[in-house]
Scaffold this active site. Structure first.
Site, PDB file in Angstrom:
ATOM      1  CG  HIS A  71      -0.569   1.030  -4.328  1.00 59.86           C
ATOM      2  ND1 HIS A  71      -0.260   1.575  -5.666  1.00 59.86           N
ATOM      3  CD2 HIS A  71       0.628   1.043  -3.708  1.00 59.86           C
ATOM      4  CE1 HIS A  71       1.213   2.173  -5.590  1.00 59.86           C
ATOM      5  NE2 HIS A  71       1.475   1.720  -4.419  1.00 59.86           N
ATOM      6  CG  ASP A 125       3.639  -2.488  -4.170  1.00 60.81           C
ATOM      7  OD1 ASP A 125       3.616  -3.704  -4.962  1.00 60.81           O
ATOM      8  OD2 ASP A 125       4.565  -1.804  -4.658  1.00 60.81           O
TER       9      ASP A 125
END
Length: 265
Positions: A203, A57
């Site tokens: 991430h 993400d």
């Protein structure tokens, strides 16, 4: 007008804002892992046996994303990157590079905000705008949507459906966004929750997290992939993970779409 009727409408009007708020934010309960796994296995990223979906993400980030692409190349792994629209259009070359390297691009929203107030029109516009941007940059329309912070609302769920996207959260995360995250802590946290057929959340940017925390996720990648393979699990993108995955090259609408630019390096 009867006394009862006269009392009903003021009471109903007083309760209306609370009801609207409940409808708006109610789906956010799926942020809780137990709720997802028990009631919404598809939303939790449950996929086919023998496979683990690897997802990232908050990119694209020119400072950190290229390191992830290089490590994934060395590991021989492809993943799904949930990107922010505003960053995708700022760094189009990096979006194209991610696509050229064989990774899957998905929608994480236009910005990384918390949706506490209902704004269905904005949700529709921003989800569709991000999906369109990815199509324009790569020539492939995305399949997946994950809301920022994993906070799903009714408006965002409907916006994703209208854009032809399937919403998916995760089965295991490394909490790599924390300032105290290390490669060891990220790997241990994922190993604690990850099951056969699960989806991993990491991430590839610290833009919305503790400064420098992406180093922990990057450092944990080889061990995460190695442990999955040692358990007999393959690692790949969401499109290889679920029987409902499909490869779409055109947006799910009849509107005219500009032809994407020809890839060039």
């Amino acid at each position: 007008m009867s006394v009862m009727t006269g009392r009903f409408w003021p009471a109903a009007a007083a309760l209306l804002p609370a009801a609207v708020a409940a409808v708006h934010i109610g789906p956010a309960a799926t942020w809780l892992p137990g709720v997802r796994r028990l009631l919404f296995p598809g939303l939790s990223g449950a996929g086919r046996s023998g496979h683990v979906a690897l997802t990232f993400d908050d990119g694209p980030d020119p400072v950190s994303t290229p390191y992830f692409l290089d490590v994934l190349d060395r590991l021989g792994v492809r993943a799904t990157f949930f990107v922010l629209g505003e960053e995708a259009v700022r760094h189009p070359a990096l979006v194209r590079e991610t696509h050229w390297r064989g990774h899957e691009l998905a929608v994480h929203g236009w910005t990384h905000d918390r949706p506490w107030r209902p704004s269905p029109a904005r949700d529709r516009e921003e989800v569709a705008r991000t999906a369109q941007a990815l199509y324009d940059l790569t020539g492939r329309y995305p399949q997946w949507y994950r809301p920022p912070y994993g906070i799903l609302t009714t408006g965002r769920w409907l916006a994703a459906r209208r854009a032809g996207l399937r919403t998916v959260l995760w089965s295991a995360w490394g909490k790599d966004w924390r300032a105290d995250a290390t490669p060891a802590s990220v790997g241990a946290r994922i190993a604690m929750d990850l099951l056969d057929g699960g989806t991993v959340l990491l991430h590839d940017s610290d833009r919305h997290a503790a400064a420098g925390c992406w180093h922990a996720a990057l450092g944990a990648l080889p061990a995460i992939v190695g442990e999955c393979r040692a358990a007999g699990l393959t690692v790949g993108p969401l499109s290889d993970h679920t029987p409902l995955g499909h490869r779409t090259t055109r947006p799910p609408s009849s509107r005219t779409v500009a032809s994407p630019p020809a890839p060039s390096r």
